[in-house]
Write a protein that holds these residues in place. Structure first.
Motif, PDB file in Angstrom:
ATOM      1  N   SER A 344     -11.417  -1.900  -5.505  1.00 45.23           N
ATOM      2  CA  SER A 344     -10.551  -0.575  -5.614  1.00 45.23           C
ATOM      3  C   SER A 344     -10.373   1.206  -6.067  1.00 45.23           C
ATOM      4  O   SER A 344     -10.206   2.168  -5.356  1.00 45.23           O
ATOM      5  CB  SER A 344      -9.796  -1.008  -7.309  1.00 45.23           C
ATOM      6  N   ALA A 347      -9.999   3.201  -2.224  1.00 37.04           N
ATOM      7  CA  ALA A 347      -9.108   3.734  -1.550  1.00 37.04           C
ATOM      8  C   ALA A 347      -9.228   5.366  -1.362  1.00 37.04           C
ATOM      9  O   ALA A 347      -9.790   6.197  -1.995  1.00 37.04           O
ATOM     10  CB  ALA A 347      -7.770   3.449  -2.648  1.00 37.04           C
ATOM     11  N   GLU A 350      -6.741   9.923  -4.808  1.00 36.06           N
ATOM     12  CA  GLU A 350      -4.905  11.031  -4.623  1.00 36.06           C
ATOM     13  C   GLU A 350      -5.217  12.223  -4.660  1.00 36.06           C
ATOM     14  O   GLU A 350      -6.168  13.638  -4.887  1.00 36.06           O
ATOM     15  CB  GLU A 350      -4.434  11.002  -6.261  1.00 36.06           C
ATOM     16  N   THR A 403       2.353   2.341   7.276  1.00 32.96           N
ATOM     17  CA  THR A 403       2.028   1.796   5.544  1.00 32.96           C
ATOM     18  C   THR A 403       2.529   0.425   4.875  1.00 32.96           C
ATOM     19  O   THR A 403       2.231   0.860   3.909  1.00 32.96           O
ATOM     20  CB  THR A 403       1.911   3.698   5.093  1.00 32.96           C
ATOM     21  N   HIS A 407      -2.384  -4.632   3.322  1.00 38.36           N
ATOM     22  CA  HIS A 407      -3.684  -3.869   3.199  1.00 38.36           C
ATOM     23  C   HIS A 407      -4.518  -4.447   4.386  1.00 38.36           C
ATOM     24  O   HIS A 407      -5.354  -4.090   4.977  1.00 38.36           O
ATOM     25  CB  HIS A 407      -3.858  -3.045   2.517  1.00 38.36           C
ATOM     26  N   ASN A 417      -3.371  -7.413  -4.983  1.00 39.37           N
ATOM     27  CA  ASN A 417      -2.597  -5.767  -5.097  1.00 39.37           C
ATOM     28  C   ASN A 417      -3.559  -5.188  -4.934  1.00 39.37           C
ATOM     29  O   ASN A 417      -3.915  -4.166  -5.159  1.00 39.37           O
ATOM     30  CB  ASN A 417      -1.574  -5.516  -6.320  1.00 39.37           C
ATOM     31  N   PRO A 419      -5.526  -1.497  -3.614  1.00 36.24           N
ATOM     32  CA  PRO A 419      -4.795  -0.841  -2.785  1.00 36.24           C
ATOM     33  C   PRO A 419      -5.193  -0.445  -1.336  1.00 36.24           C
ATOM     34  O   PRO A 419      -6.889  -1.017  -0.490  1.00 36.24           O
ATOM     35  CB  PRO A 419      -5.357   1.060  -2.860  1.00 36.24           C
ATOM     36  N   ARG A 423      -5.659   5.886   5.155  1.00 35.57           N
ATOM     37  CA  ARG A 423      -4.807   7.216   4.465  1.00 35.57           C
ATOM     38  C   ARG A 423      -3.906   7.549   6.328  1.00 35.57           C
ATOM     39  O   ARG A 423      -5.031   7.733   6.706  1.00 35.57           O
ATOM     40  CB  ARG A 423      -5.531   8.602   3.586  1.00 35.57           C
ATOM     41  N   ARG A 444       3.994   6.151  -1.448  1.00 35.83           N
ATOM     42  CA  ARG A 444       4.828   5.989  -2.944  1.00 35.83           C
ATOM     43  C   ARG A 444       5.927   6.935  -2.848  1.00 35.83           C
ATOM     44  O   ARG A 444       7.214   6.773  -3.799  1.00 35.83           O
ATOM     45  CB  ARG A 444       3.400   6.581  -4.106  1.00 35.83           C
TER      46      ARG A 444
END
Length: 568
Positions: A344, A347, A350, A403, A407, A417, A419, A423, A444
């Protein structure tokens, strides 16, 4: 041992990323085109099992993209493909695989679909009019058109054909039977978790089919080729309504021995469990007519030394191995040690900043059957022409579809789930509705986050300066997409095997972008010929652990072209 293997992988990838500035060994390498390997591997003397050749019309890309799922900000919905064993609670629309569905999967993803000739300025275009240099189109993209993945089926007792080991002959669209007997236990022995399927698709990589041209760069290319194939399989399985799980965290040694591989030259990289729609009645004969005979009795399933009976034909008189490829492969083949929390954390981070909202995806432009999209997918190879300009809506549609897939593989120990490990970035060059510059794509929000202004001298000049090949003119390209990942973080999550897992996701994203572009009749070409260091700097990635890995060019093709596509 894990740390040593990780260091080998890290050194190899660093050499790959810097090859525009420091060439990789061997220096002054010259390709021996006369002695190149065959593009289609065959096993002389092996009995052939014909496969259904009819290609059904499959669901459209629009259907695959908008299947019921949670709405996002602008109101369109997304869903991934069916997955096995209720991992997400989603039910497939059929009960399993059949020989006809398997044949569709194999042919549309890796079989030969047509012969293609086109006028462009790629270096070898003059030779392509001659039959011995013909380009044979396939549904999945491959670096340099080398297609180094070899496909095998290990059929168990429930299969609709005799239990045994089969090779998919891409040139003739047949299965070649290499061994009789149920040896599915050999495959299960190498898996990281208990698996109740008795049949498996195996995707192996034959390094020489790529390294004869790309030498030490080979391992980077072929691990993305594998991902592109898995991306096609994900789409096809979804369109066929059957579950498909892709396992990358397994021990390849048992299956490599079964297939008679020298693991330094060819090895299994992915295992896909196959559950058949129905169990055949006891005593059901092989439904497909066979060419040749196979008088040898089936081997005992418990025999650990069982190997296939036939050897693949090798066209090349001299098969070379490259130390960098061998070292990287041995290191990346080390057993995966998965740290779920680290997965996780691997990823992309952000990004802050004001977003540039993209137009909603052009769903009507995705309204083409997947079968037709794969049959017409091709790389642009210098065919870009402008005007008219590529639009921001076409760019956004490509980004959204690329995307929207699952994944990475549903291996044991992974969060359901987890991520994305990748990118997408955009170098906006000539786009109607978007200012030139660098951007990060946020799926998103379906929006772009500014990452850098247009370089001094213009985006076209900057891109051309960073591109060290001659088959594209950047002034004709609408946008360059960059797929990035955090390699060090992925290595923390998976160990050295993480390099293969990251590149597999990168290849799958690229294949989905190809499909979205093809459906919209937008040109697309994947390239590895940019100076990664300069491209990272332009996107503001200096000082981070995120690196650009693969690039995709998007743009227009001229309406009037002298192309030939002879459908098979």
């Amino acid at each position: 041992m894990q740390q040593e293997a990780r260091d080998v992988v890290r050194d190899y990838t660093e050499a790959v990323f810097r090859r525009a500035r420091t060439p990789m060994e061997p220096l002054n390498f010259e390709v021996d085109w006369v002695d190149q390997p065959s593009r289609h591997t065959a096993y002389p003397g092996a009995p052939r099992v014909p496969l259904p050749a009819d290609l059904p019309e499959l669901a459209t890309l629009r259907d695959l993209f908008t299947r019921a799922g949670p709405p996002v900000a602008d109101g369109f919905t997304r869903a991934g493909p069916p997955v096995a064993d209720g991992a997400t609670g989603e039910e497939p629309t059929s009960t399993g695989w059949s020989l006809a569905r398997l044949a569709t999967l194999l042919r549309l993803s890796y079989g030969v679909l047509d012969r293609r000739m086109t006028v462009n300025w790629n270096q070898d275009v003059a030779k392509r009019a001659h039959f011995e240099h013909a380009v044979w189109g396939r549904g999945t993209a491959s670096g340099g058109g080398m297609y180094p993945v070899e496909l095998y089926l290990v059929a168990g007792a429930s299969a609709p054909l005799l239990p045994g080991v089969y090779h998919y002959d891409t040139g003739r669209h047949v299965l070649q039977r290499l061994l009789l007997g149920d040896v599915s236990g050999t495959v299960r022995a190498g898996l990281a978790a208990t698996e109740d399927a008795d049949s498996f698709l195996l995707a192996s990589i034959k390094f020489w089919k790529n390294s004869f041209k790309y030498n030490s760069f080979c391992y980077h290319v072929v691990t993305q080729d594998l991902g592109a194939l898995l991306g096609s399989w994900e789409l096809l399985a979804s369109a066929l309504g059957v579950p498909l799980r892709r396992l990358l965290c397994f021990d390849p040694a048992p299956v490599d021995r079964l297939l008679g591989f020298d693991s330094d030259q060819q090895s299994v990289f992915a295992v896909v469990p196959v559950r058949w729609a129905t169990d055949p009645p006891p005593g059901t004969p092989d439904p497909a007519a066979n060419v040749g005979t196979d008088p040898v009795a089936a081997p005992a399933p418990s025999a650990v030394d069982v190997q296939v009976r036939y050897a693949a034909h090798e066209r090349s008189r001299r098969v070379r191995q490259f130390p960098a490829v061998t070292a990287a492969h041995r290191a990346a083949a080390a057993p995966a040690v998965i740290a779920p929390q680290a997965v996780s954390d691997a990823a992309p981070r952000e990004m802050p900043g004001a977003a540039v909202t993209l137009p909603a995806p052009l769903l009507d432009r995705l309204d083409r059957p997947l079968s037709a999209v794969l049959a017409t997918r091709s790389s642009s190879f210098g065919r870009f022409r402008r005007p008219p300009e590529l639009t921001a809506a076409e760019l956004g549609t490509t980004l959204a579809f690329a995307t929207a897939g699952r994944h990475h593989p549903a291996d044991a120990g992974l969060p359901v789930n987890a991520p994305a490990l990748t990118r997408l970035w955009v170098f906006a060059n000539h786009l109607d509705g978007l200012a030139a510059g660098g951007y990060a794509y946020c799926p998103r929000r379906h929006a772009l986050l500014p990452a850098g202004p247009e370089p001094e001298g213009g985006m076209s000049a900057f891109l051309q300066q960073q591109y060290f090949l001659t088959n594209y003119t950047m002034g004709q390209v609408g946008a360059v997409l960059a797929i990035s990942g955090r390699l060090d973080a992925v290595l923390d999550a998976y160990g050295p095997r993480g390099y293969r897992i990251l590149n597999a996701e990168i290849g799958a994203v690229a294949q989905r972008a190809y499909c979205a572009a093809t459906a919209q009749r937008v040109g697309c070409g994947a390239v590895l010929g940019f100076d990664n260091v300069s491209m990272d700097t332009a996107l503001g990635l200096d000082g981070t652990d995120e690196r650009t890995v693969l690039f995709l060019l998007l743009g227009r093709h001229p309406d009037a072209t002298a192309d030939l596509a002879y459908r098979l």
